[in-house]
Enzyme design. Structure first.
Site, short mmCIF file in Angstrom:
data_model
loop_
_atom_site.label_atom_id
_atom_site.label_comp_id
_atom_site.label_asym_id
_atom_site.label_seq_id
_atom_site.Cartn_x
_atom_site.Cartn_y
_atom_site.Cartn_z
N GLY A 694 0.82 -1.20 0.00
CA GLY A 694 0.00 0.00 0.00
C GLY A 694 0.85 1.25 0.00
N SER A 695 0.23 2.35 -0.41
CA SER A 695 0.94 3.63 -0.45
C SER A 695 -0.05 4.73 -0.20
CB SER A 695 1.60 3.82 -1.82
OG SER A 695 2.34 5.01 -1.86
N GLY A 696 0.35 5.71 0.60
CA GLY A 696 -0.54 6.82 0.92
C GLY A 696 0.20 8.12 1.06
N GLY A 697 -0.51 9.10 1.64
CA GLY A 697 0.07 10.43 1.75
C GLY A 697 1.25 10.50 2.68
N SER A 698 1.35 9.56 3.63
CA SER A 698 2.44 9.63 4.61
C SER A 698 3.58 8.67 4.31
CB SER A 698 1.89 9.35 6.02
OG SER A 698 1.28 8.08 6.07
N GLY A 699 3.34 7.65 3.48
CA GLY A 699 4.43 6.73 3.18
C GLY A 699 3.95 5.46 2.53
N VAL A 701 3.63 1.17 2.66
CA VAL A 701 3.44 0.10 3.64
C VAL A 701 3.93 -1.21 3.03
CG1 VAL A 701 1.80 -1.11 5.11
CG2 VAL A 701 1.46 1.31 4.60
N ASP A 817 -8.76 12.11 11.59
CA ASP A 817 -8.82 11.62 10.21
C ASP A 817 -9.56 10.29 10.16
OD1 ASP A 817 -8.44 11.71 7.50
OD2 ASP A 817 -6.38 10.99 7.55
#
Length: 981
Positions: A694-699, A701, A817
């Site tokens: 996974g990938s998101g706004g903070s980094g 996974v 959030d």
């Protein structure tokens, strides 16, 4: 048939309308019809009877929906409230020269109010646009509005300042602007020119910090002054005392300081005085006793000192709320003579002495909360004399004596919290069969006697907390009749005998605490039904037999303490399937080899005191014998020699490569929050592209498999390592560590370790096999989560996690959030609240309650579609912001739709769409995700969750329930009567 008229754009229709009106006089019915067809959208055809029928009388329009005429059949009022109408401001109505009252409240009209179109309405007496979606600046009112008496623009999205032109509304008596997005001073001094004002309502706007005008008293006719949540600072002006007609003064939820003016007793017409949630100090003035008409008085959540004046206690108040202050002394006896008192809240002060014996004898008391004071003596026996008492809350005091027998006959009583006192004797037998009792918290007293058989008749009972007393006898099988029971806390008593086998029928149990008693016998064999159980503490009893292997099948069990009993046999290997925060099997008679899943230092202390247990690597335990046949040994040594010879060169090469790769990833310091033997090299070497999940706004996974076989999730934050502590990523990392490092809850994701190096920041979590709720509902996994029971369990579990953050953490934590992508699902689809990068602690002064702000944020944080409306313009975050976001998640679970699904239309989100759909139709099925199997749908339960979701997403934070209340509502079918506290 489609006509040219229908094809014209609305703006053209308006121009044609104006032009034709100027050309010749037009009848009232014609004007009404032109407005209906040209300026109003009526999707439900609520104005269907607006038609001219030939041959009918000339006054037929006077019988149309919302129309009122005078004796000459001229229209004098148009009232289209709550008809689900929309469109821009229907200014055409003002072309009716006899029109005096125009109200289109509680609809969906939107857009701005142009000054040109408003100028047509100068002959109005009453003008009501409240509870719509109008936006832009408040309109200017020209001096021609000399007849306007009432102006209501409340509950819209108007912004900017209150226009100075309002000072020309010389006849104005009622001005309502509450619930908008207005800025500037909360009470502009030019409003003091409106000397005829009786109602001034400006509450719930994000005004700039400002003070009440020192000359407020010049509005001598003022009856209502409502300024709650308006960013007021400074003191209450003394001139307020001149307002002899004032009936309601509400400045709650502001930052007003100083003392309550002693002259306030001059406002003898006051019926409601709301001063709560400010910074008021000093004593309660004696002059408050002059307010003989006062019925509601709330000065809670301030910094008040001194005593409760006898003159104030003598008033015929219906509600007296003084909680969360620094008041002391005794409660005047005259309070018991009050015939109106239905609500008394004195908690979180330093009151002492005995409560008046006759309290409740002369009134129909409903709510009583005297907790966290220094009261002593017996509880007043007549609190329920009026047969309406709903709650007795008196914990953390020095009350003594018996629990009054009269309370056993209080059929209305639902909530009793009297823990941490000195009560003695036995509880009335009838107490245990109160029909509405749902929570009994009697912990840490000196009660004795038994848990009576009549407990089976308290069908609403969900929580029994009687730990730390002297109760004795068996646990009666009648307790199995309490199908809604969620918490059974009986620890530190003298209960004995065996557990009733039927206890496994209580499928809703979440907590079982029986520690420190004298229970005997074996545990029930079949525990699979306890699917919601998170905590099981049976320590320090005399249980025997083997530990049931079914314990390992409980999906959310994270606290298991069976220590200091006489359990025997081997440790069931099934227990290794549990994700445990606490594991203790010490001081029993267990034997055999420790299952490999528990062969770690983390579990060592929980295995001590079992002399016949053995382990291959846990040093406190005896090593297990390992007999190896000679033939096997020779074969093994031969193979080993070959492997060593053929692999030595490869080992050297791979070691060099491994060192190179490790250096690329850089070293980091690991801080473990859970025991698990985490190696930095083992972890960092697996942070590769092929392991990204996974990938998101903070980094990003990664899925990391440890040598022990444990699978974990590692989030590597963007932006490198720990050098830039003030960066956004640094703040996210710090927030996540500080928040999750000490939290232990079954519905909150476990933080296993943090890893900080020169060029890396990483966090390790328990691995959630089924990803996020957002993935399951809206992503590639859509279609997996189809049945309603699973969705309901997710809703309930996530609510418990958030309630823990808000109410059980010290300090409380606001997530900031909450969304479906931040609710992770384990292999059994049970939820964990995750991603605490934006979380903030609530820093409260003594005694503050739900809704306390953590301060003003420098920017909006959160995710589109989930952000509470007030957050967008105040930048103030509260627990109620999380509640709103959770309400959106509930709507997602029900509908399967995303918060901003295109099917809602350009101007609607899921909140508005669902709320409108519920109001317009009783047909529930159109809201439900069609992917759900109809046979799985409990429509009563779904309807309950819809009601909770709508409550959570109320536009006003004050109307949203707390998360603790949300948890109660989700398990209580009576959700319509909501207590937001």
């Amino acid at each position: 048939m489609m006509t040219l008229f229908h094809l014209l754009p609305s703006t053209t229709l308006v121009l044609l309308f104006f032009a034709s009106t100027y050309a010749s006089p037009i009848s009232d019915p014609t004007i009404l019809l032109r407005v209906k067809h040209g300026q109003i959208l009526d999707p439900l055809n609520r104005l269907a009877n607006w038609v001219i029928i030939r041959g009918h009388s000339n006054n037929s329009h006077c019988h149309w929906t919302g129309i009122k005429c005078d004796s000459l059949s001229s229209v004098i009022a148009v009232n289209l409230d709550n008809l689900n109408l929309s469109g821009n401001f229907p200014s055409g109505f003002c072309r009716i020269p006899t029109l005096r009252n125009l109200s289109i409240s509680y609809n969906d009209f939107n857009g701005t109010i142009p000054s040109l179109s408003l100028s047509l309405c100068s002959h109005l007496h009453s003008f009501n646009l409240s509870i719509n979606d109008f936006s832009g600046n408040l309109p200017d009112f020209s001096p021609e509005f000399t007849s306007l008496v009432a102006l209501d623009l409340s509950s819209n999205f108007f912004s900017g300042r209150i226009p100075r032109s309002f000072q020309h509304l010389s006849s104005l008596r009622v001005l309502r602007l509450q619930g908008n997005i207005l800025v500037g001073p909360a009470f502009p001094e030019f409003l003091l020119n409106l000397t005829r004002l009786t109602h001034l309502e400006l509450a719930d706007n994000p005004f700039y910090p400002s003070e009440l005008p020192t000359t407020t008293g010049t509005l001598s006719k003022l009856e209502i002054l409502w300024l709650t949540n308006s960013n007021l600072v400074g003191r209450i002006p003394v001139s307020l005392c001149f307002l002899q007609s004032l009936q309601l003064f509400d400045v709650s939820n502001n930052s007003i300081s100083g003392e309550i003016p002693r002259c306030i007793g001059n406002c003898t017409s006051l019926r409601q005085l709301e001063l709560y949630e400010n910074q008021l100090s000093g004593e309660l003035p004696d002059n408050l006793g002059n307010l003989k008409s006062l019925y509601l008085f709330d000065a809670s959540e301030n910094n008040l000192t001194g005593i409760l004046p006898e003159k104030l206690a003598a008033l015929p108040l219906g509600s007296l709320n003084l909680n969360d202050n620094f008041l002391h002394g005794e409660i005047p006896a005259i309070l018991a003579e009050n015939k109106n008192l239905y609500q008394l809240k004195l908690f979180n002060n330093s009151f002492s002495g005995k409560l008046p014996t006759g309290l409740g004898l002369n009134s129909k008391l409903e709510e009583f909360d005297a907790s966290t004071n220094n009261f002593s003596g017996e509880l007043p026996p007549n609190l329920c004399y009026g047969k309406r008492l709903l709650q007795i809350i008196a914990f953390n005091n020095k009350f003594s004596g018996n629990f009054p027998e009269t309370y056993g006959n209080c059929s209305s009583l639902g909530y009793v919290r009297i823990e941490n006192n000195n009560f003695t004797g036995e509880l009335p037998e009838s107490f245990w069969n109160l029909p509405d009792l749902y929570c009994a918290e009697l912990t840490d007293n000196n009660f004795q006697g038994t848990l009576h058989l009549t407990v089976s008749e308290s069908h609403k009972l969900t929580e029994i907390h009687i730990s730390g007393n002297n109760f004795s006898g068996n646990l009666p099988s009648e307790i199995c009749e309490l199908k809604g029971l969620t918490e059974l806390r009986l620890g530190e008593n003298r209960f004995s005998g065996e557990l009733p086998g039927c206890i496994t029928e209580l499928k809703g149990l979440q907590v079982i605490e029986l520690q420190g008693n004298m229970f005997t016998g074996e545990l029930p064999r079949d525990m699979r039904s306890w699917v919601r159980l998170t905590q099981l503490n049976l320590s320090r009893n005399s249980f025997t037999g083997e530990i049931p292997s079914q314990l390992g099948e409980l999906p959310v069990l994270n606290y298991l303490d069976l220590s200091a009993n006489s359990f025997s046999g081997e440790i069931p290997v099934e227990l290794t399937q549990l994700n445990l925060n606490l594991f203790n099997l010490s001081n029993n008679n267990l034997e055999g080899q420790v299952p490999s899943g528990f062969n770690h230092d983390y579990y060592a202390d929980g295995l001590l005191g079992n002399p016949r247990l053995c382990s291959s690597n846990l040093k406190p335990l005896s090593p297990c014998p390992k007999p190896i046949p000679i033939l096997y040994l020779v074969s093994f040594l031969s193979v080993l020699a070959f492997v060593l010879f053929s692999s030595i060169s490869l080992l050297c090469i791979t070691k060099v490569q491994s060192n190179i790769e490790f250096k690329k990833n850089h070293r980091c310091k690991i801080i473990a929050f859970q025991r698990g033997g985490f190696s930095e090299q083992e972890i960092l070497s697996q942070l590769t592209e092929e392991n990204v999940i996974g990938s998101g706004g903070s980094g990003q996974v990664y899925r990391v498999t440890l040598k022990s076989g444990l699978i974990i999730a590692v989030k590597k934050l963007w932006g490198g390592g720990g050098g830039d502590k003030n960066s956004d990523m640094g703040s996210l990392f710090k927030s996540e560590v500080e928040t999750l490092g000490s939290i232990r809850h079954g519905n909150i994701v476990k933080l296993l370790f943090s890893c900080v190096g020169e060029d890396i920041r990483a966090l390790g979590y328990e691995y959630m096999k089924n990803g996020s709720l957002g993935d399951v509902l809206h992503g590639e996994k859509g279609g997996v989560l189809l049945d309603w029971p699973r969705r309901y369990a997710i809703a309930y579990g996530a609510a418990q996690g958030l309630a823990y953050l808000h109410h059980d953490c010290v300090p409380a934590i606001i997530h900031r959030d909450v969304k479906s992508n931040n609710i992770l699902l384990d292999d059994k689809f049970l939820p964990r609240v995750a991603d605490f990068g934006l979380a903030k602690p609530v820093i409260r002064s003594r005694g503050t309650q739900n809704g306390e702000s953590v301060g003003t944020m420098s920017r909006i944080a959160g995710s589109c579609g989930y952000i509470a409306p007030e957050y967008g313009y105040t930048l103030k975050v509260t627990e109620k912001s999380d509640v709103y976001s959770f309400g959106v998640v509930l709507m997602e679970l029900i509908t399967g739709k995303q918060p901003n699904d295109p099917s809602f239309g350009e101007t609607k989100d899921i909140v508005k769409w669902m709320t409108e759909t519920v109001l317009e139709s009783d047909e529930l099925k159109q809201l439900i995700d069609p992917r759900m199997s109809p046979t799985s749908c409990n429509y009563t339960e779904i309807n309950k969750v819809i009601e909770v979701a709508i409550l959570c997403t109320s536009s006003s934070p004050a109307n949203r329930p707390s998360m603790r209340r949300v948890v109660e509502l989700l398990k209580d079918h009576s959700v319509l009567a909501v207590n937001t506290q």
